[in-house]
Design an enzyme around this catalytic site. Structure first.
Site, PDB file in Angstrom:
ATOM      1  N   ASP A   1      -7.815   2.280   6.650  1.00 65.43           N
ATOM      2  CA  ASP A   1      -7.566   2.250   5.320  1.00 65.43           C
ATOM      3  C   ASP A   1      -6.908   1.123   4.820  1.00 65.43           C
ATOM      4  O   ASP A   1      -7.229   0.356   3.739  1.00 65.43           O
ATOM      5  CB  ASP A   1      -6.817   3.425   4.604  1.00 65.43           C
ATOM      6  CG  ASP A   1      -7.658   4.903   4.928  1.00 65.43           C
ATOM      7  OD1 ASP A   1      -8.698   4.747   4.935  1.00 65.43           O
ATOM      8  OD2 ASP A   1      -6.978   5.837   4.684  1.00 65.43           O
TER       9      ASP A   1
ATOM     10  N   ASP B   1      -1.035  -1.261   5.676  1.00 65.45           N
ATOM     11  CA  ASP B   1      -1.019  -0.363   6.987  1.00 65.45           C
ATOM     12  C   ASP B   1      -1.904  -1.206   7.977  1.00 65.45           C
ATOM     13  O   ASP B   1      -2.887  -1.710   7.556  1.00 65.45           O
ATOM     14  CB  ASP B   1      -1.233   0.944   7.066  1.00 65.45           C
ATOM     15  CG  ASP B   1      -0.107   1.866   6.132  1.00 65.45           C
ATOM     16  OD1 ASP B   1       0.894   1.101   6.083  1.00 65.45           O
ATOM     17  OD2 ASP B   1      -0.423   2.805   5.760  1.00 65.45           O
TER      18      ASP B   1
ATOM     19  N   GLU C   1       0.934  -1.178  -0.034  1.00 66.60           N
ATOM     20  CA  GLU C   1       0.129   0.014   0.117  1.00 66.60           C
ATOM     21  C   GLU C   1       0.896   1.442  -0.014  1.00 66.60           C
ATOM     22  O   GLU C   1       1.670   1.501   0.867  1.00 66.60           O
ATOM     23  CB  GLU C   1      -0.949  -0.146   1.131  1.00 66.60           C
ATOM     24  CG  GLU C   1      -1.666   1.191   1.503  1.00 66.60           C
ATOM     25  CD  GLU C   1      -2.510   1.231   2.904  1.00 66.60           C
ATOM     26  OE1 GLU C   1      -2.500   0.065   3.380  1.00 66.60           O
ATOM     27  OE2 GLU C   1      -2.875   2.441   3.235  1.00 66.60           O
TER      28      GLU C   1
ATOM     29  N   ASP D   1      -4.116   0.150   9.838  1.00 63.54           N
ATOM     30  CA  ASP D   1      -5.294   0.991  10.327  1.00 63.54           C
ATOM     31  C   ASP D   1      -6.390   0.568   9.242  1.00 63.54           C
ATOM     32  O   ASP D   1      -6.292  -0.402   8.546  1.00 63.54           O
ATOM     33  CB  ASP D   1      -4.777   2.491   9.987  1.00 63.54           C
ATOM     34  CG  ASP D   1      -4.495   2.736   8.554  1.00 63.54           C
ATOM     35  OD1 ASP D   1      -4.628   1.820   7.659  1.00 63.54           O
ATOM     36  OD2 ASP D   1      -3.982   3.619   8.300  1.00 63.54           O
TER      37      ASP D   1
END
Ligand code: 0RA
Length: 672
Positions: free
Chosen positions: A514, A510, A437, A512
């Protein structure tokens, strides 16, 4: 069924001779003796009232479930004739109730199209045969007549029981508990049917009342009734309005009503901003699930008249190809209802209209009327053609995309995407593809990797949601195209696992929300289009650390909160929240002044994204085959995952909302 019959003693069975076959083999007449067959009794009586309405003599029909288990169907039509026939000496009423298939014979006046003869048009005599009792009440010629039947047999003569200014027919029947497996009527089944019939018989008010006790929530003592009323002035036009209630309309509802010698034709249609088609067809108020000649005629007229119109108005230029059947049906909602004298029902479930003359009739009428409408409503015409041409272009683009991207062998010739940092190894068994990403993490990964075996493909931003995109749009998306080319397998019909370039494909995002989203999008793509790769165990999810915990010169990575706490505990450091830690630091500053001994201290770095790790850190924590942990994506829960993807990614908002609410806590945990 045999034992049911034996429950009657000889003198109890006094069923009229003519109706005996019905009691012997109810299935032949009403299909089954379960709850469906039970409801058939209502449909049968209701159809007769609908016939009277269709003939234009009745505008109110009532269906009542009485407290004692009987059902009343009443209408305000002409009332079935009660006078005795000069020759037979029997009234029309009695004939209808006691002679099989007699119903139609008495409608042969100006009423035109009868429901009877259709799927369930077996006649009210069948209801009589399968009921312990029938009470017929006729209002006609200023009088109220009443005639009772038991086990199919008339009890005495017709009696005059009162005077009236109105006309109509009311039939109350008590289903025979010895015939039916159940005599419990189902309210939703009845309501659905009544609503549908109301749409199909415009201007008729059909009401329903359930007087049975203890059925309804919040029912006040003594008032057990439960009422519904259906009335649609616009008939099938209202039906289309109803079907498109929550959709963005492209044009008004187009409504056509026309009568030709072969049939009475009613069509309503509207385009909306969706991709699906929804065409519902009826013949003599019977839902023709399998379609048939009316549908065929409709479809060919639709394509023909829209193409003709588009050409005559130069929306379609000479060089342009015609819109196809599929193009002009994208986003179409339509209801087609035909009424004809002698419907032939064919097909697996006898729900396909077979009359060949109806195809031509519908085609001619619809072609003419739709063309007229378009001429008179050029604005709608323009919008409808634009919608069809868009579908047409999408289809052509999709085919072109398939031709270029999917054609066998096309991928070999295609250059690998520029942003792919490929590995040197050409042996898939030794090769890994990291899908990373973001460009910055991609940069770290490129520097930190083992160049011989590890390839890096950075993805910018969120990849397209494949669940909502069509294949052609998906293939137009650069991120996805790059991924497919890097994999080497092709997609769709040309997918070939033999051409896979890497035997480990690692999703690295990541920790998180997203990141979780991008991971889900990628997994959706793999589930939908590369399932064999999951089945082969080739898809992995990288596990980057959440924390780096350091004390003096030593440091350790923690992949979870628990792991972090354990490291701190092992180091003899109390676990504190961040605030406490800040306070403590102030205290320590004071303590330093007071020259007290120092407590052991640790620094905790929380990684918010992969980009925060330098190439070495990324290598030693996440990419080094000797040290990393990865999750293998398994197909074991593929079905479950599949439905979760549908729920989360699909366009149906309601189930998605429900899912998110149910799992809100879990979702929250991702957002650390
Ligand atoms: C045949 C002739 C006439 C009425 C009906 C049938 C009729 C049947 C049913 C069944 C349920 N409701 C009904 N309403 C009417 C009368 C013809 C005339 O009055 O001239």
């Amino acid at each position: 069924m045999a034992d049911k019959k034996q429950n009657y003693s000889a003198d109890q069975i006094q069923v009229l001779k003519g109706l005996e076959p019905v009691r012997r083999r109810p299935g032949m007449y009403i299909g089954t003796t379960d709850v469906r067959g039970l409801h058939h009794l209502i449909w049968e009586v209701l159809d007769n009232a609908i016939d009277e309405a269709m003939a234009g003599y009745c505008d109110r029909i009532m269906v009542i479930l009485n407290e004692d288990g009987s059902v009343t169907v009443a209408d305000n039509g002409r009332g079935i004739p009660v006078d005795k026939h000069k020759v037979t000496g029997v009234s029309a009423l009695e004939t209808v109730l006691t002679v099989l298939h007699a119903g139609g014979k008495f409608g042969g006046d100006d009423s035109g199209y009868k429901v009877s003869g259709g799927l369930h048009g077996v006649g009210v005599s069948v209801v009589n045969a399968l009921s312990t009792k029938i009470l017929a009440e006729i209002r006609r010629d200023g009088k109220v007549y009443s005639h009772e039947y038991k086990m199919g047999v008339a009890q005495g003569d017709i009696k005059v029981t009162g005077e009236t200014k109105s006309t109509g027919t009311s039939m109350t029947f008590w289903p025979d508990t010895k015939v039916f497996e159940t005599v419990e009527f189902d309210t939703p089944t009845i309501i659905t049917r009544l609503r549908q019939q109301a749409y199909l018989t415009k201007g008729v008010c059909i009401s329903f009342e359930d007087k049975r006790k203890g059925r309804h929530e919040g029912e006040i003592a003594g008032d057990a009734s439960y009422k519904y009323q259906f009335y649609f002035e616009g008939g099938v036009k209202s039906y289309v309005d109803h079907l498109n209630l929550n959709k963005d309309a492209v044009c008004d509802v187009i409504y056509i009503e026309y009568e030709v010698p072969e049939a009475k034709i009613e069509i309503a249609l509207q385009y909306s901003q969706t991709y699906n088609e929804n065409i519902i067809t009826f013949a003599n108020n019977i839902h023709t699930l399998e379609g048939g000649m009316h549908l065929t005629g409709f479809k060919s007229a639709l394509t023909r008249s829209l193409n003709n119109y588009a050409r005559s108005k130069s929306f379609l230029k000479e060089k342009d190809l015609n819109m196809t059947n599929e193009d002009v049906r994208e986003g179409l909602t339509a209801v087609i209802s035909v009424k004809l004298a002698d419907p032939q029902f064919e097909g697996q479930t006898k729900s396909k209209l077979g009359n060949p003359e109806i195809r031509k009739a519908v085609e001619t009428v619809f072609n003419e009327k739709l063309s007229e409408y378009l001429e008179e409503n050029p604005n709608d015409g323009k919008l409808i053609i634009a919608k069809g041409m868009l579908a047409s272009r999408a289809r052509l683009a999709s085919r072109a995309a398939r031709d270029t991207v999917l054609r066998k062998g096309a991928l070999e010739g295609m250059t690998l995407p520029g942003k792919l940092a490929d590995c040197t190894s050409r042996d898939p068994k030794n090769s890994e593809l990291y899908i990373v990403e973001g460009d910055s993490a991609g940069g770290s990964a490129k520097q930190g990797r083992d160049r011989y075996t590890q390839a890096i493909l950075p993805l910018r931003g969120k990849i397209l949601n494949v669940e909502q995109a069509r294949l052609d749009r998906m293939l137009g998306n650069n991120e996805i195209k790059a991924l497919i080319i890097a994999l080497g397998t092709g997609i769709g019909e040309t997918f070939d696992i033999e051409r896979l370039r890497y035997n480990r494909i690692v999703i690295m995002t990541d920790a998180d929300v997203d990141g979780a989203h991008i991971r889900t999008l990628l997994l959706t793509l793999f589930f939908r289009y590369f399932k064999p790769l999951i089945e082969a165990g080739f898809i992995y999810i990288a596990q980057p650390p959440l924390y780096k915990v350091s004390k003096g010169k030593t440091s350790e990575y923690a992949f979870s909160d628990e792991a972090k706490d354990k490291i701190l505990k092992d180091w003899g450091i109390e676990i504190k929240t961040e605030e406490e830690q800040a306070e403590e630091e102030d205290d320590e500053a004071n303590e330093a002044k007071n020259k007290k001994p120092k407590k052991p201290r640790a620094s905790i770095q929380r990684y918010k994204g992969l980009g925060e790790m330098n190439p070495d850190q990324l290598w030693e924590t996440t990419m080094d085959p000797e040290r990393r942990t990865m999750l293998k994506v398994s197909i074991k829960d593929a079905e479950l995952a599949d439905s979760v993807f549908d729920t989360l990614m699909g366009s149906e908002v309601l189930p998605r909302r429900k899912f998110i609410q149910t799992h809100a806590k879990k979702v929250k945990n991702l957002d650390i």
